[in-house]
Each structure stands twice: as structure tokens, then as C-alpha cells.
Design a protein around this motif. Structure first.
Motif, mmCIF file in Angstrom:
data_model
loop_
_atom_site.group_PDB
_atom_site.id
_atom_site.type_symbol
_atom_site.label_atom_id
_atom_site.label_comp_id
_atom_site.label_asym_id
_atom_site.label_seq_id
_atom_site.Cartn_x
_atom_site.Cartn_y
_atom_site.Cartn_z
ATOM 1 N N LYS A 31 0.816 -1.221 0.000
ATOM 2 C CA LYS A 31 0.000 0.000 0.000
ATOM 3 C C LYS A 31 0.845 1.265 0.000
ATOM 4 O O LYS A 31 0.432 2.278 -0.545
ATOM 5 C CB LYS A 31 -0.929 0.017 1.218
ATOM 6 C CG LYS A 31 -1.911 -1.124 1.240
ATOM 7 C CD LYS A 31 -2.786 -1.117 0.012
ATOM 8 C CE LYS A 31 -3.753 -2.275 0.027
ATOM 9 N NZ LYS A 31 -4.389 -2.499 -1.251
ATOM 10 N N ASN A 32 2.029 1.205 0.625
ATOM 11 C CA ASN A 32 2.855 2.403 0.713
ATOM 12 C C ASN A 32 4.293 2.006 1.000
ATOM 13 O O ASN A 32 4.539 1.046 1.722
ATOM 14 C CB ASN A 32 2.331 3.322 1.822
ATOM 15 C CG ASN A 32 2.917 4.711 1.751
ATOM 16 O OD1 ASN A 32 3.467 5.116 0.747
ATOM 17 N ND2 ASN A 32 2.789 5.450 2.844
ATOM 18 N N ILE A 41 10.055 1.798 5.430
ATOM 19 C CA ILE A 41 8.789 1.328 5.983
ATOM 20 C C ILE A 41 7.908 0.910 4.811
ATOM 21 O O ILE A 41 7.675 1.699 3.894
ATOM 22 C CB ILE A 41 8.089 2.422 6.812
ATOM 23 C CG1 ILE A 41 8.980 2.824 7.985
ATOM 24 C CG2 ILE A 41 6.716 1.945 7.290
ATOM 25 C CD1 ILE A 41 8.483 4.025 8.751
ATOM 26 N N ASP A 43 4.159 -0.656 3.977
ATOM 27 C CA ASP A 43 2.820 -0.998 4.470
ATOM 28 C C ASP A 43 2.232 -2.083 3.567
ATOM 29 O O ASP A 43 2.118 -1.888 2.351
ATOM 30 C CB ASP A 43 1.895 0.224 4.449
ATOM 31 C CG ASP A 43 2.295 1.281 5.447
ATOM 32 O OD1 ASP A 43 2.804 0.909 6.527
ATOM 33 O OD2 ASP A 43 2.088 2.472 5.164
ATOM 34 N N THR A 45 -1.023 -4.978 3.067
ATOM 35 C CA THR A 45 -2.361 -5.402 3.449
ATOM 36 C C THR A 45 -2.598 -6.771 2.830
ATOM 37 O O THR A 45 -2.797 -6.895 1.625
ATOM 38 C CB THR A 45 -3.433 -4.410 2.956
ATOM 39 O OG1 THR A 45 -3.136 -3.126 3.475
ATOM 40 C CG2 THR A 45 -4.815 -4.839 3.422
ATOM 41 N N LYS A 54 1.510 -13.875 7.372
ATOM 42 C CA LYS A 54 1.887 -12.470 7.568
ATOM 43 C C LYS A 54 3.341 -12.350 8.003
ATOM 44 O O LYS A 54 4.083 -11.497 7.515
ATOM 45 C CB LYS A 54 0.971 -11.809 8.599
ATOM 46 C CG LYS A 54 -0.443 -11.628 8.102
ATOM 47 C CD LYS A 54 -1.316 -10.978 9.137
ATOM 48 C CE LYS A 54 -2.720 -10.795 8.609
ATOM 49 N NZ LYS A 54 -3.574 -10.092 9.561
ATOM 50 N N GLU A 58 6.589 -10.604 6.031
ATOM 51 C CA GLU A 58 7.497 -9.640 6.657
ATOM 52 C C GLU A 58 8.956 -10.056 6.459
ATOM 53 O O GLU A 58 9.797 -9.243 6.079
ATOM 54 C CB GLU A 58 7.179 -9.534 8.144
ATOM 55 C CG GLU A 58 8.091 -8.597 8.896
ATOM 56 C CD GLU A 58 7.822 -8.572 10.398
ATOM 57 O OE1 GLU A 58 8.584 -7.901 11.097
ATOM 58 O OE2 GLU A 58 6.876 -9.237 10.856
#
Length: 71
Positions: A31-32, A41, A43, A45, A54, A58
Motif C-alpha cells: 500500500k505504501n 517502511i 505498508d 495489506t 503475515k 514480513e
């Protein structure tokens, strides 16, 4: 070394999303992306509630950035 969003995005294209058959960029999981000097960083989803998937995403993101951007 200066980190660029373009390079990080390209690195994330090398990661396939579990169960979707597409990479993280194509599937819209990312997303970002924010870059502050040497800090990144990302982001994400994910559509799955499974914690192990998840966590795997990461770890894959960290590994891809270290292997493909911090050459």
C-alpha cells in the motif's frame, strides 16, 4: 548508499504472495513505501488472517530489500 522507492518496489516484485500467484506489487498487497535515509517502511495489506503467512511476508520483504537493494 541512498535508498530509492523505485529500487525497493522492484525488489518487492520478486516476492510472490502466498495463495495469489502474483507478486506483491501486482496483487496490490503493498500500500505504501516510505524511505527515511537508511530506514524503510513498507505498508502491506494481506487478505489472509493467518499469522504465519503475515510473518513470512514480513521476513520475505526484509530479505528482498537486503539482498536486492543493499548490494
Amino acid at each position: 548508499m541512498q535508498l530509492k522507492k523505485k529500487d525497493i518496489s522492484k525488489a518487492l516484485e520478486s516476492i510472490s504472495v502466498s495463495g495469489e500467484g502474483q507478486n506483491m506489487i501486482e496483487s496490490g498487497v503493498v500500500k505504501n513505501i516510505m524511505v527515511f535515509n537508511d530506514e524503510v517502511i513498507v505498508d502491506l495489506t494481506l487478505s489472509t488472517p493467518a499469522m504465519h503467512i503475515k510473518k513470512r511476508a514480513e521476513v520475505d520483504v526484509i530479505k528482498a530489500i537486503h539482498d536486492l537493494v543493499y548490494e
